[in-house]
Design a protein around this motif. Structure first.
Motif, PDB file in Angstrom:
ATOM      1  N   LYS A 153      -5.031  -7.499  -5.715  1.00 51.87           N
ATOM      2  CA  LYS A 153      -5.488  -6.335  -4.936  1.00 51.87           C
ATOM      3  C   LYS A 153      -4.370  -5.892  -3.989  1.00 51.87           C
ATOM      4  O   LYS A 153      -4.578  -5.737  -2.790  1.00 51.87           O
ATOM      5  N   GLN A 154      -3.187  -5.685  -4.521  1.00 51.50           N
ATOM      6  CA  GLN A 154      -2.021  -5.357  -3.711  1.00 51.50           C
ATOM      7  C   GLN A 154      -2.232  -4.093  -2.871  1.00 51.50           C
ATOM      8  O   GLN A 154      -1.902  -4.060  -1.687  1.00 51.50           O
ATOM      9  N   GLU A 155      -2.768  -3.049  -3.482  1.00 55.79           N
ATOM     10  CA  GLU A 155      -2.939  -1.789  -2.756  1.00 55.79           C
ATOM     11  C   GLU A 155      -3.968  -1.932  -1.642  1.00 55.79           C
ATOM     12  O   GLU A 155      -3.756  -1.454  -0.520  1.00 55.79           O
ATOM     13  N   LEU A 156      -5.077  -2.598  -1.925  1.00 55.72           N
ATOM     14  CA  LEU A 156      -6.109  -2.805  -0.909  1.00 55.72           C
ATOM     15  C   LEU A 156      -5.573  -3.676   0.222  1.00 55.72           C
ATOM     16  O   LEU A 156      -5.837  -3.405   1.404  1.00 55.72           O
ATOM     17  N   ALA A 157      -4.818  -4.708  -0.121  1.00 55.88           N
ATOM     18  CA  ALA A 157      -4.227  -5.575   0.900  1.00 55.88           C
ATOM     19  C   ALA A 157      -3.255  -4.788   1.768  1.00 55.88           C
ATOM     20  O   ALA A 157      -3.222  -4.958   2.998  1.00 55.88           O
ATOM     21  N   ARG A 158      -2.469  -3.908   1.156  1.00 55.71           N
ATOM     22  CA  ARG A 158      -1.524  -3.080   1.919  1.00 55.71           C
ATOM     23  C   ARG A 158      -2.278  -2.126   2.844  1.00 55.71           C
ATOM     24  O   ARG A 158      -1.880  -1.908   3.993  1.00 55.71           O
ATOM     25  N   ASP A 159      -3.392  -1.601   2.353  1.00 56.14           N
ATOM     26  CA  ASP A 159      -4.215  -0.725   3.192  1.00 56.14           C
ATOM     27  C   ASP A 159      -4.755  -1.487   4.402  1.00 56.14           C
ATOM     28  O   ASP A 159      -4.839  -0.926   5.513  1.00 56.14           O
ATOM     29  N   PHE A 160      -5.123  -2.740   4.188  1.00 55.57           N
ATOM     30  CA  PHE A 160      -5.626  -3.526   5.318  1.00 55.57           C
ATOM     31  C   PHE A 160      -4.526  -3.746   6.355  1.00 55.57           C
ATOM     32  O   PHE A 160      -4.776  -3.641   7.565  1.00 55.57           O
ATOM     33  N   LEU A 161      -3.324  -4.057   5.909  1.00 53.01           N
ATOM     34  CA  LEU A 161      -2.220  -4.250   6.853  1.00 53.01           C
ATOM     35  C   LEU A 161      -1.931  -2.966   7.625  1.00 53.01           C
ATOM     36  O   LEU A 161      -1.647  -3.012   8.830  1.00 53.01           O
ATOM     37  N   ALA A 162      -2.007  -1.831   6.940  1.00 50.41           N
ATOM     38  CA  ALA A 162      -1.800  -0.553   7.626  1.00 50.41           C
ATOM     39  C   ALA A 162      -2.873  -0.346   8.688  1.00 50.41           C
ATOM     40  O   ALA A 162      -2.587   0.133   9.799  1.00 50.41           O
ATOM     41  N   ASP A 215       6.558  -7.817  -0.533  1.00 51.39           N
ATOM     42  CA  ASP A 215       6.966  -6.816   0.458  1.00 51.39           C
ATOM     43  C   ASP A 215       5.762  -5.957   0.818  1.00 51.39           C
ATOM     44  O   ASP A 215       4.947  -5.600  -0.053  1.00 51.39           O
ATOM     45  N   HIS A 216       5.666  -5.594   2.108  1.00 47.74           N
ATOM     46  CA  HIS A 216       4.505  -4.806   2.526  1.00 47.74           C
ATOM     47  C   HIS A 216       4.679  -3.316   2.238  1.00 47.74           C
ATOM     48  O   HIS A 216       3.683  -2.596   2.064  1.00 47.74           O
ATOM     49  N   GLY A 217       5.900  -2.807   2.198  1.00 45.16           N
ATOM     50  CA  GLY A 217       6.128  -1.412   1.847  1.00 45.16           C
ATOM     51  C   GLY A 217       5.615  -0.400   2.851  1.00 45.16           C
ATOM     52  O   GLY A 217       5.432   0.775   2.512  1.00 45.16           O
ATOM     53  N   GLU A 256     -13.963  -2.118   6.455  1.00 47.93           N
ATOM     54  CA  GLU A 256     -14.985  -1.839   5.436  1.00 47.93           C
ATOM     55  C   GLU A 256     -15.534  -0.421   5.571  1.00 47.93           C
ATOM     56  O   GLU A 256     -15.961   0.183   4.574  1.00 47.93           O
ATOM     57  N   ALA A 257     -15.499   0.130   6.778  1.00 52.68           N
ATOM     58  CA  ALA A 257     -16.000   1.489   7.001  1.00 52.68           C
ATOM     59  C   ALA A 257     -15.086   2.554   6.406  1.00 52.68           C
ATOM     60  O   ALA A 257     -15.518   3.695   6.194  1.00 52.68           O
TER      61      ALA A 257
END
Length: 321
Positions: free
Chosen positions: A248-257, A91-93, A37-38
């Motif tokens: 929220k694919q992009e946000l979810a991918r950011d979380f995995l990163a 796919d996580h990409g 969240e930060a």
């Protein structure tokens, strides 16, 4: 010029299904939530816990495309094949070539976030000489008791089924029959088994090679050890994946990163008590470096697990009933 306030409904909420221990007060979820969240630019992370990691998969299977979850955090490689076969995961990409793991990571749908080997833990105060194999365990007096978990509801329970199958193949039913007199009980989840062990109800509990780190770091107790078996040990790699149905694919991918980054990974070892998937260097508590590790890692291909896990579980249950 004054910026317009962000209305609550405009704040993206990332909903993550996970298992109860991960979301517990002492688990990683709280710190991961605060850390992401930060940096996410005004999002909210909401962890939604079920009773087990297998339970998270069952829940999204029931909910299908209507699920509120954007991600699942806490599946493992033993159920990844089944999860993949549902067609529910995207796919996580991500480029994960920088991970530090026993084998290069190539999975396109699931991102690893920790790992360890399954093992039976014991207390040196009560078990001076632990068994060094399943066959040595079977040969002990029947009053030497172990606690294990149900493979239908617990990933460690399924891990034990795979461990014995990988080590003994067609002899697995024989090994299970030999273990039957030693099994105090089969619990629904890991927490219940481990509590019985810590209460002195059983001599050993199915857990992980990394479990002693908790006792060393949090309690200053060096009497809890993992028994290393000559046959080798089966690994657990925990993974996370994005649901295709998420908006929220992009946000979810950011979380995995973030989860697989150094900042995310430094949270994992002393909250989930597993090895990180990146090299943390001096940031990894040195107690983890003192833990003996198996000389041999046993594996079974994902497609073989997916095709046979139910039959192998039925085989185990029939042998111990």
């Amino acid at each position: 010029m004054v910026a317009a306030p962000i209305h609550a409904e405009e704040v993206p909420i990332l909903k993550i299904y996970t298992y109860d221990a991960f979301a517990a007060e002492w688990g990683p979820a709280g710190q991961l939530k605060a850390g992401f969240e930060a940096i996410c630019g005004g999002c909210v992370v909401e962890f939604i816990a079920t009773d087990s990691s297998i339970g998270t998969l069952r829940r999204v299977q029931l909910e299908g495309a209507t699920t509120e979850a954007d991600l699942i955090v806490g599946l493992d490689t033993a159920v990844a094949g089944e999860a993949r076969a549902t067609g529910l995961f995207a796919d996580h990409g991500l480029d994960l070539t920088g991970l530090s793991m026993p084998e290069p990571w190539k999975d396109q749908q699931f991102v690893p976030f920790d790992y360890a080997h399954f093992a039976f833990v014991y207390d040196t105060d009560t078990t001076a000489t632990p068994p060094k194999s399943f066959e040595e365990l079977i040969a002990l007096p029947d009053d030497f008791k172990i606690v294990i978990q149900d493979p239908r509801s617990s990933t460690p329970g399924l891990g034990l089924v795979l461990w014995i199958k990988a080590a003994y193949g067609d002899r697995a039913p024989e090994i299970w029959a030999g273990l039957k007199p030693h099994i105090l009980t089969v619990t629904r989840d890991w927490s219940e088994s481990y509590a019985l062990f810590l209460d002195g109800e059983a001599d050993m509990a199915l857990s992980y090679t990394t479990s002693p780190a908790y006792h060393i770091i949090e309690e200053g107790d060096e009497t809890i050890h993992a028994a290393l078996f000559d046959e080798g040990h089966f690994p657990q790699i925990e993974v996370a994946g994005i649901l295709k149905s998420s908006g929220k694919q992009e946000l979810a991918r950011d979380f995995l990163a973030y989860l697989a980054s150094v900042d995310g990974q430094k949270i994992i070892p002393t909250t989930n008590w597993m090895f990180p998937v990146v090299d943390l260097g001096a940031e990894l508590n040195p107690a983890f470096g003192t833990l003996p590790q198996p000389a041999r890692t046993l594996t079974i291909p994902d497609d073989e697990i997916n095709a046979n896990a139910k039959a192998w579980t039925d085989e185990m249950l029939a042998a111990i009933q």
